[in-house]
Design a protein around this motif. Structure first.
Motif, short mmCIF file in Angstrom:
data_model
loop_
_atom_site.label_atom_id
_atom_site.label_comp_id
_atom_site.label_asym_id
_atom_site.label_seq_id
_atom_site.Cartn_x
_atom_site.Cartn_y
_atom_site.Cartn_z
N ASP A 181 -22.64 1.49 -26.66
CA ASP A 181 -21.19 1.57 -26.60
C ASP A 181 -20.89 0.58 -25.50
OD1 ASP A 181 -20.23 4.11 -26.92
OD2 ASP A 181 -21.37 5.01 -25.68
N GLU A 182 -21.51 -0.27 -24.89
CA GLU A 182 -21.65 -1.32 -23.91
C GLU A 182 -22.58 -2.12 -23.99
OE1 GLU A 182 -21.13 -3.69 -22.82
OE2 GLU A 182 -18.76 -3.84 -22.13
N TYR A 201 -4.65 4.11 -14.96
CA TYR A 201 -5.55 3.94 -15.72
C TYR A 201 -6.52 5.05 -15.89
CZ TYR A 201 -5.52 -0.68 -14.31
OH TYR A 201 -5.22 -2.15 -14.52
N GLN A 202 -6.47 6.18 -16.67
CA GLN A 202 -7.40 7.12 -17.14
C GLN A 202 -8.98 6.65 -17.61
OE1 GLN A 202 -5.87 9.79 -17.96
NE2 GLN A 202 -3.34 8.34 -17.77
N LEU A 203 -9.80 7.96 -16.88
CA LEU A 203 -10.95 7.41 -17.10
C LEU A 203 -11.50 8.60 -17.88
CD1 LEU A 203 -13.83 7.01 -14.80
CD2 LEU A 203 -13.50 8.73 -14.96
N ASN A 204 -12.72 7.52 -18.80
CA ASN A 204 -13.32 7.87 -20.47
C ASN A 204 -13.91 9.09 -19.66
OD1 ASN A 204 -14.81 6.03 -18.32
ND2 ASN A 204 -16.35 6.59 -19.84
N ASP A 205 -13.18 10.36 -21.36
CA ASP A 205 -13.98 11.48 -20.86
C ASP A 205 -15.62 11.64 -21.17
OD1 ASP A 205 -11.78 12.37 -21.10
OD2 ASP A 205 -11.15 12.12 -22.91
N LYS A 206 -16.02 10.47 -22.09
CA LYS A 206 -17.17 10.84 -22.20
C LYS A 206 -18.30 9.64 -22.16
CE LYS A 206 -20.81 11.00 -26.28
NZ LYS A 206 -20.97 10.64 -27.18
N GLY A 207 -18.53 9.36 -20.69
CA GLY A 207 -19.99 8.60 -20.29
C GLY A 207 -20.12 7.18 -21.86
N LEU A 208 -20.28 6.16 -21.06
CA LEU A 208 -20.74 4.91 -22.34
C LEU A 208 -22.03 5.33 -22.36
CD1 LEU A 208 -18.71 2.41 -21.60
CD2 LEU A 208 -17.53 4.30 -22.49
N LEU A 209 -22.89 4.81 -23.04
CA LEU A 209 -24.37 4.88 -23.43
C LEU A 209 -24.18 3.41 -22.82
CD1 LEU A 209 -25.25 6.82 -25.93
CD2 LEU A 209 -25.48 7.34 -23.33
N ILE A 210 -25.47 2.29 -22.58
CA ILE A 210 -25.68 1.33 -21.81
C ILE A 210 -27.15 0.41 -21.90
CG2 ILE A 210 -25.49 1.26 -20.19
CD1 ILE A 210 -23.08 -1.00 -19.94
N CYS A 268 -26.05 -9.50 -14.55
CA CYS A 268 -24.56 -10.15 -14.08
C CYS A 268 -23.56 -9.56 -13.96
CB CYS A 268 -24.46 -12.02 -14.14
SG CYS A 268 -24.25 -12.37 -15.68
N GLU A 269 -23.63 -9.06 -15.23
CA GLU A 269 -21.77 -7.78 -15.65
C GLU A 269 -22.44 -7.23 -17.61
OE1 GLU A 269 -19.38 -11.16 -15.50
OE2 GLU A 269 -19.54 -12.24 -17.69
N SER A 270 -21.24 -7.01 -17.35
CA SER A 270 -21.08 -5.99 -18.94
C SER A 270 -20.84 -7.67 -19.82
CB SER A 270 -20.88 -4.96 -19.31
OG SER A 270 -19.54 -4.88 -19.03
N ILE A 271 -20.72 -7.03 -21.33
CA ILE A 271 -19.41 -8.04 -22.14
C ILE A 271 -18.48 -7.68 -21.24
CG2 ILE A 271 -18.61 -7.97 -24.84
CD1 ILE A 271 -20.98 -6.15 -25.79
N ASN A 272 -17.73 -7.17 -21.58
CA ASN A 272 -16.17 -7.33 -20.55
C ASN A 272 -15.79 -6.14 -19.93
OD1 ASN A 272 -16.03 -4.99 -21.76
ND2 ASN A 272 -14.36 -4.33 -23.37
N VAL A 276 -20.83 -12.71 -26.96
CA VAL A 276 -20.72 -12.17 -28.67
C VAL A 276 -22.02 -11.55 -29.62
CG1 VAL A 276 -19.84 -12.82 -31.07
CG2 VAL A 276 -18.15 -13.95 -29.03
N LEU A 277 -22.60 -11.73 -29.11
CA LEU A 277 -23.89 -11.37 -29.47
C LEU A 277 -24.68 -10.77 -28.87
CD1 LEU A 277 -26.36 -15.03 -29.45
CD2 LEU A 277 -25.09 -13.71 -31.20
N ALA A 278 -24.18 -10.06 -28.01
CA ALA A 278 -24.51 -8.82 -26.88
C ALA A 278 -23.04 -8.06 -27.56
CB ALA A 278 -24.14 -8.72 -25.29
N GLY A 279 -22.22 -8.04 -28.90
CA GLY A 279 -21.58 -7.48 -28.91
C GLY A 279 -22.37 -6.57 -30.18
N PHE A 280 -22.93 -8.15 -31.06
CA PHE A 280 -23.99 -7.32 -32.06
C PHE A 280 -25.22 -5.91 -31.60
CE2 PHE A 280 -21.63 -11.30 -33.68
CZ PHE A 280 -21.38 -10.33 -35.25
#
Length: 284
Positions: free
Chosen positions: A170-171, A124-133, A182-186, A158-162
């Motif tokens: 990013d999320e 597992y590799q931590l993402n270099d850049k923090g996600l914007l959410i 309750c959670e994020s897209i995935n 699916v709609l949250a992805g759009f």
């Protein structure tokens, strides 16, 4: 040429296997698991099998009696070898009810298909850049007996992805029908505040995540307090650190929510512990 496993048979990945009457296609009458491959072997296979088994029991799906944890392990490793996944990879197992009937099925018999592909890193590799959410609010996840399962009914996500794409994010967080996060897209998610950890409880409608379960275990083994609770929208911005968890990415740190910015001190510490645990499980 890549391969898939359909009901025990290795076939070319582009071989047609469904008809227009497939119940997964027509009604979302299907479950799935996504599993990380580490050096050719599946990670946390028992947890994935038990969750799949639990979902099949709830949905009254029946596979062959030979479909056991050992059988699943054998078939996943067989496909990984066939597709030359020697280091890092991802495998998806889909179980769907066989054709017959309309909303009321005429059978409980089920079939399965396993797909697999390489990914860049074994560990597992931590993402270099923090996600914007941000928070998606136009559709919600309903809290019920199905909400902990990984079913093929994913339209709110699916709609949250759009929404994510339209807002250049990013999320996106998804709300339950009580207006709580309750959670994020995935992924599941954790907040860190004043040295304590918070994550939505299963009763809040989040997926009963395999990585979520293992991260809770790692945190508690290291003397950390983990609160499985409800999380309001306001609590997100008041956090010291936020990270997502799923079986493929492991730990993904959040860099920004609205005007708030976060660092990844806990995430870096935790992903090292996760890789240590995975590595120890695969020592010969």
């Amino acid at each position: 040429m890549s391969y898939i496993n359909h009901n025990g048979e290795l076939i070319f990945a582009k071989t047609p296997i469904f008809t227009a009457f497939n119940r997964g296609f027509c009604y979302g009458d299907a479950l799935f698991e996504t599993i990380r491959i580490y050096k050719g072997k599946p990670v946390f296979i028992r947890d994935h099998f038990l969750r799949l088994q639990k979902g099949m029991h709830l949905l009254k799906m029946e596979l062959s009696e030979t479909f056991s944890e050992d059988f699943l392990l054998e078939k996943v490793q067989e496909l990984a070898l066939k597709n030359e996944i020697k280091e890092g990879g991802r495998v998806r197992i889909e179980v769907y009810r066989n054709e017959g009937g309309f909303y009321i099925s005429s059978t409980n018999k089920a079939s399965y298909v396993i797909t697999g592909e390489k990914i860049q890193n074994a560990q597992y590799q931590l993402n270099d850049k923090g996600l914007l959410i941000d928070i998606f609010k136009d559709a919600v996840k309903v809290v019920d007996i199905l909400s902990p399962l990984k079913t093929s009914n994913k339209l709110p996500f699916v709609l949250a992805g759009f929404f994510k794409s339209e807002k250049n994010l990013d999320e996106a967080f998804v709300l339950n029908n009580y207006g709580r996060v309750c959670e994020s897209i995935n992924a599941n998610f954790f907040l860190n505040r004043n040295g304590q950890f918070f994550t939505p409880s299963i009763e809040e409608g989040c997926i009963e995540g395999v990585m979520r379960k293992n991260i809770i275990g790692i945190l508690r083994e290291n003397g950390k307090t983990v609160n499985e609770t409800s999380i309001s929208q306001e609590e997100i911005i008041n956090s010291d650190e936020i990270f997502l968890t799923n079986s493929i990415g492991g730990i993904i740190w959040i860099g920004g929510y609205k005007e708030k910015r976060f660092f990844n001190h806990i995430s870096r510490w935790l992903i090292d512990l996760l890789n240590k645990k995975v590595g120890e499980n695969f020592k010969s």
